[in-house]
Design a protein around this motif. Structure first.
Motif, PDB file in Angstrom:
ATOM      1  N   HIS A   1      -5.002  -8.681  -4.728  1.00 48.90           N
ATOM      2  CA  HIS A   1      -6.000  -8.352  -3.705  1.00 48.90           C
ATOM      3  C   HIS A   1      -6.805  -9.580  -3.280  1.00 48.90           C
ATOM      4  O   HIS A   1      -7.150  -9.714  -2.105  1.00 48.90           O
ATOM      5  CB  HIS A   1      -6.911  -7.216  -4.171  1.00 48.90           C
TER       6      HIS A   1
ATOM      7  N   VAL B   1     -11.786  -4.060  -3.800  1.00 52.21           N
ATOM      8  CA  VAL B   1     -10.910  -3.610  -4.891  1.00 52.21           C
ATOM      9  C   VAL B   1     -10.925  -4.572  -6.079  1.00 52.21           C
ATOM     10  O   VAL B   1     -11.089  -4.123  -7.220  1.00 52.21           O
ATOM     11  CB  VAL B   1      -9.481  -3.340  -4.381  1.00 52.21           C
TER      12      VAL B   1
ATOM     13  N   GLU C   1       0.819  -1.215   0.000  1.00 56.69           N
ATOM     14  CA  GLU C   1       0.000   0.000   0.000  1.00 56.69           C
ATOM     15  C   GLU C   1       0.853   1.266   0.000  1.00 56.69           C
ATOM     16  O   GLU C   1       0.463   2.284  -0.577  1.00 56.69           O
ATOM     17  CB  GLU C   1      -0.972  -0.002   1.175  1.00 56.69           C
TER      18      GLU C   1
ATOM     19  N   TYR D   1     -11.387  -4.088   2.222  1.00 55.68           N
ATOM     20  CA  TYR D   1     -10.701  -3.398   1.118  1.00 55.68           C
ATOM     21  C   TYR D   1     -10.262  -4.404   0.049  1.00 55.68           C
ATOM     22  O   TYR D   1     -10.482  -4.187  -1.152  1.00 55.68           O
ATOM     23  CB  TYR D   1      -9.508  -2.627   1.687  1.00 55.68           C
ATOM     24  N   ASP D   2      -9.634  -5.516   0.488  1.00 53.44           N
ATOM     25  CA  ASP D   2      -9.108  -6.497  -0.455  1.00 53.44           C
ATOM     26  C   ASP D   2     -10.192  -7.328  -1.134  1.00 53.44           C
ATOM     27  O   ASP D   2      -9.913  -8.048  -2.085  1.00 53.44           O
ATOM     28  CB  ASP D   2      -8.094  -7.409   0.244  1.00 53.44           C
TER      29      ASP D   2
END
Length: 135
Positions: free
Chosen positions: A121, A96, A24, A92-93
């Motif tokens: 991801h 995305v 990140e 988030y993963d």
């Protein structure tokens, strides 16, 4: 708070936080400093308009923040905050790759980094699930 290296549950989470942090930080720095180049690699289109470049830089700042949070959590994996950070990264993963897959399949975007980012991801989300289930 230092974690004994013998406990594989915690070594996995330390590694997760470390890999997430580096990933990140690199992605965030790229979007913040070279947004047009980063976006071209991701979606295969040269974007040089001020509005999308500003949004890309804001996203970069957010990714830098996530990277810093994960870096600082590496040495405190027994805390509820570290577990919460893994849970947040799981969300988030999961989101995305869905967004990027739609960009590739639905919108026809073809950046060189698009599908590798989807795979990365998805792999990180699987790793996050493992970390959360080990605690």
């Amino acid at each position: 708070m230092s974690v004994p290296p013998k406990d594989s549950r915690f070594r996995s989470m330390i590694a997760f936080h470390t890999v997430t942090s580096v990933t990140e930080l690199v992605a965030g720095a790229s979007l913040l400093c070279l947004p047009s180049t980063a976006l071209r690699a991701l979606v295969g289109v040269l974007i040089d308009a001020p509005i999308p470049l500003t949004v890309a830089r804001v996203a970069g700042a957010g990714l830098l923040s996530l990277g810093i949070a994960c870096w600082l959590a590496r040495d405190d994996v027994k805390s509820c905050s570290a577990k919460g950070l893994v849970a947040a990264m799981l969300v988030y993963d999961l989101l995305v790759p869905a967004i990027l897959a739609y960009a590739g399949l639905g919108a026809g975007l073809k950046g060189v980094a698009l599908w590798p980012a989807v795979v990365l991801h998805l792999a990180m989300s699987a790793w996050a699930i493992v970390c959360l289930n080990r605690r």
